[in-house]
Design a protein around this motif. Structure first.
Motif, PDB file in Angstrom:
ATOM      1  N   ARG B 190      45.115  14.030  33.600  1.00  0.00           N
ATOM      2  CA  ARG B 190      44.781  15.122  32.678  1.00  0.00           C
ATOM      3  C   ARG B 190      43.321  15.538  32.836  1.00  0.00           C
ATOM      4  NH1 ARG B 190      46.612  17.007  27.333  1.00  0.00           N
ATOM      5  NH2 ARG B 190      44.791  17.735  26.218  1.00  0.00           N
ATOM      6  N   GLU B 191      42.445  14.535  32.903  1.00  0.00           N
ATOM      7  CA  GLU B 191      41.015  14.830  33.037  1.00  0.00           C
ATOM      8  C   GLU B 191      40.731  15.573  34.337  1.00  0.00           C
ATOM      9  OE1 GLU B 191      38.470  14.628  30.894  1.00  0.00           O
ATOM     10  OE2 GLU B 191      40.250  14.299  29.654  1.00  0.00           O
ATOM     11  N   ILE B 192      41.341  15.089  35.441  1.00  0.00           N
ATOM     12  CA  ILE B 192      41.061  15.693  36.750  1.00  0.00           C
ATOM     13  C   ILE B 192      41.576  17.124  36.807  1.00  0.00           C
ATOM     14  CG2 ILE B 192      41.688  15.564  39.185  1.00  0.00           C
ATOM     15  CD1 ILE B 192      41.643  12.420  38.623  1.00  0.00           C
ATOM     16  N   LEU B 193      42.797  17.325  36.303  1.00  0.00           N
ATOM     17  CA  LEU B 193      43.351  18.683  36.330  1.00  0.00           C
ATOM     18  C   LEU B 193      42.518  19.612  35.456  1.00  0.00           C
ATOM     19  CD1 LEU B 193      47.198  17.987  36.265  1.00  0.00           C
ATOM     20  CD2 LEU B 193      45.751  18.538  38.222  1.00  0.00           C
ATOM     21  N   ARG B 194      42.089  19.092  34.291  1.00  0.00           N
ATOM     22  CA  ARG B 194      41.252  19.889  33.407  1.00  0.00           C
ATOM     23  C   ARG B 194      39.937  20.263  34.069  1.00  0.00           C
ATOM     24  NH1 ARG B 194      44.242  21.086  30.294  1.00  0.00           N
ATOM     25  NH2 ARG B 194      45.001  20.193  28.353  1.00  0.00           N
ATOM     26  N   SER B 195      39.313  19.269  34.736  1.00  0.00           N
ATOM     27  CA  SER B 195      37.984  19.532  35.287  1.00  0.00           C
ATOM     28  C   SER B 195      38.064  20.500  36.467  1.00  0.00           C
ATOM     29  CB  SER B 195      37.306  18.223  35.707  1.00  0.00           C
ATOM     30  OG  SER B 195      38.036  17.624  36.742  1.00  0.00           O
ATOM     31  N   THR B 196      39.187  20.476  37.215  1.00  0.00           N
ATOM     32  CA  THR B 196      39.303  21.431  38.316  1.00  0.00           C
ATOM     33  C   THR B 196      39.803  22.784  37.818  1.00  0.00           C
ATOM     34  OG1 THR B 196      41.534  20.648  38.770  1.00  0.00           O
ATOM     35  CG2 THR B 196      39.778  19.682  40.075  1.00  0.00           C
ATOM     36  N   GLY B 197      40.413  22.793  36.639  1.00  0.00           N
ATOM     37  CA  GLY B 197      40.882  24.047  36.069  1.00  0.00           C
ATOM     38  C   GLY B 197      42.072  24.647  36.785  1.00  0.00           C
TER      39      GLY B 197
END
Lengths: 261, 375
Positions: B190-197
């Motif tokens: 979730r964090e990685i997908l969020r940070s890459t947008g």
């Protein structure tokens, strides 16, 4: 009881080879077992024979070219058969495997007739074509098994990363088949190098292979030089088996149940 | 099912990914029976459904590995239908990771950049970034088979993200991890997908996963989308009996309508001598057979006093991580989840269950609709 049977089986399987090796090392003038003294003189005799040297060169060239061609063609056929299943590929598979159902001797007679009809002489090309017919079924079956065990999604992953079909073939499929290709190449080499039943119809005086030459020699006069030549055949086959075992592991080669990769 | 389902997204905005009436038959069976779906830029959409619901087929169609029989798939206005997979620019992680077994972690992650002919210094730098972001730096030279499941999962994610795809598809990314790891990796993803947008679709059969990770969740069954909404919408306003049954493992029982109240859009139902209330999505006439769904944590139980005749008795208690669950038996058997500090009622105690009407959902029992997929 089981142990005894195993020992008997091993003895039964290896004894002919052991006898040939020992007989070839005799120092005597004629074939004798046990050998009369030890020497390599019959190896000198056989290697001094220019006909034998020609036959050995022919056998090695033939087996090498057959191996390379049979494996390349089988690899391409296997990929289309496994990855693009259709009625057409099923037909191609059945055609390529069909020589398995025909004895080599029958194939040999048929090819002899065909070559005679077209007036083709024994040379590297005609021998290679004959050997391809009998070795492709083995190579194809091995490569189909090795491909069928591969995860198709790995290719999908490659495509999603932008790999073209060509890049997938060379960077993903073939590298994963490396061990299967190697195993098939060595098997085909041995099959081609050892074949008598088919090859006997394709050779002619002056252009022959080692097994056929031995066959001819044995008809005339049994000298220890035949044994020396046989040992050379034996060593070539062993080398293949040892290579397969070292590189792939013999269990995996036979049963294909090892982990992929 | 031809109308576009786009709950939650701003309607005036053009959806980034648009599926329209996507249909697919396999071996004569409809696997997808007209799926329309909008995913907006930067969205993390969950695709939730039981096995055989068509999730994977839908993913394969978006990825380009399966041809569709009807309908269209568009990304940013571009029709993908005729575009081969390698030109779609869609990153995918597979359930079994599908890493390249013959390449190192570094080369796995760099694979997509190599295909794009990225120069060596930039490739090294970008792979290095991905390794750092996913905590794989020490593993660059290792081969996939020597990695743990969690590490392989991260490599698969890094490999897909390294090319900065315009859309990410994640197929059951947590299914092959053990329970403890799943919790952690879930939030990492979730964090990685969020940070890459990056706009992402996350396929799962596990509602906890879908709810924990996704802004919106589409529930798929039998090749049709049953409902799209936020987790709260799916829990509190299920669109049909399937969604109500699928989400939150509710109590389910049959009853018949006694009275319909148009103002509150709710009914009173009766089952043997037990009556209760539930909300409905459409008016129902008295006598209609309904299925009632109420999740255990909405059921309140109280000790019966002398005035009200007790119809239920406590049968058993079950201890759960989240509290305790009482099994109460009467005309029907109900589960009621209670916080651990709640009053303990001994086995056999006479009790009365109740719930807020809007927390129970009733749907008329219809003859079973023709299921799209028979498998």
């Amino acid at each position: 009881m089981m142990r005894v049977l195993v020992v008997l089986a091993v003895v039964f399987a290896t004894l002919p080879g052991v006898i040939v090796v020992l007989a070839s090392l005799t120092a005597g003038q004629s074939l004798a077992f046990p050998p009369q003294g030890l020497s390599l003189r019959w190896y000198e005799v056989i290697f001094a024979d220019p006909d034998f040297r020609d036959a050995l060169l022919t056998s090695l060239t033939l087996a090498t070219i057959t191996s390379l061609l049979a494996v390349s063609l089988s690899a391409l056929a296997a990929i289309s058969i496994v990855r693009y299943r259709s009625r057409a590929t099923a037909l191609i598979e059945a055609m390529l495997l069909s020589p398995l159902a025909v004895p080599h001797i029958v194939i040999g007679i048929g090819i002899l007739q065909l070559y005679g009809y077209f007036g083709l002489r024994a040379d590297l090309l005609t021998l290679t074509l004959g050997h391809l017919i009998i070795t492709i079924p083995f190579a194809l079956r091995m490569l189909i098994t090795s491909l069928a065990g591969m995860d198709r999604q790995i290719e999908h992953a490659a495509a999603s990363l932008g790999a073209t079909p060509r890049a997938i073939l060379f960077q993903v499929i073939l590298p994963q088949m490396k061990m299967g290709l190697l195993g098939a190449a060595i098997s085909v080499f041995i099959l081609s190098f050892d074949d008598v039943a088919l090859t006997v119809f394709l050779v002619q005086p002056g252009y022959t292979t080692v097994p056929i030459m031995l066959f001819g020699m044995a008809e005339n006069q049994v000298l220890p030089s035949i044994h020396a030549a046989s040992v050379i055949l034996l060593l070539a086959s062993w080398l293949g088996v040892i290579l397969i075992d070292r590189l792939i592991g013999f269990d995996r080669f036979l049963f294909r149940d090892g982990p992929s990769g | 099912m031809s109308e576009t389902v786009a709950a939650g997204g701003p309607p005036e905005q053009e959806a980034f990914l648009q599926l329209r009436d996507v249909a697919k038959n396999l071996g004569g069976n409809p696997v997808l029976a007209g799926v329309s779906l909008d995913v907006f830029e930067g969205d993390l959409l969950g695709l939730l459904g039981p096995s055989g619901s068509g999730k994977t087929t839908l993913l394969n169609i978006i990825g380009g590995f399966t041809d569709l029989d009807a309908g269209s798939v568009r990304i940013a206005g571009q029709d993908l239908t005729a575009l081969p997979p390698h030109r779609r620019d869609i990153g995918i992680t597979f359930q079994k990771y599908a890493l390249f077994p013959h390449l190192t972690v570094f080369d796995n992650i760099g694979f997509g950049l190599r295909q794009r002919k990225v120069a060596a210094p930039e490739l090294r730098q970008r792979v290095g970034e991905m390794l750092a972001v996913l905590g794989l730096t020490g593993l660059a030279g290792r081969y996939p088979r020597s990695l743990s499941g969690g590490e392989q999962q991260r490599v698969a994610l890094a490999r897909a993200l390294a090319v900065r795809p315009r859309l990410m598809l994640l197929d059951e990314p947590l299914a092959n991890l053990d329970a403890a790891l799943r919790q952690r990796v879930r939030f990492e993803i979730r964090e990685i997908l969020r940070s890459t947008g990056v706009t992402s679709i996350f396929v799962t059969h596990d509602q906890d996963e879908a709810f924990a990770l996704c802004d919106r969740v589409a529930v798929l069954r039998g090749g049709r989308i049953q409902q799209i909404g936020t987790p709260a919408e799916l829990i509190y306003q299920p669109a049909n009996a399937f969604v109500a049954r699928f989400i939150g493992s509710p109590n389910v029982f049959e009853a018949s309508v006694q009275h319909y109240d148009a103002q509150t859009q709710s009914i009173r139902f009766v089952r043997d001598r037990f009556t209760g209330a539930a909300c409905v999505r459409a008016p129902l006439t008295p006598g209609t057979r309904v299925e009632v769904f109420v999740r255990p944590d909405e059921v309140v139980i109280a000790r019966a006093d002398d005035v009200q005749p007790a119809k239920f008795r406590v049968k058993d208690w079950v201890h759960l991580v989240s509290g305790r669950e009482a099994w109460i038996e009467g005309p029907i058997t109900l589960r009621a989840r209670l916080p651990s500090e709640a009053t303990h009622l001994e086995r056999g105690a006479a009790v009365i269950p109740s719930w807020r009407p809007e927390r129970a959902h009733a749907f008329a029992i219809e003859p079973a609709p023709p299921a799209a997929a028979t498998t």
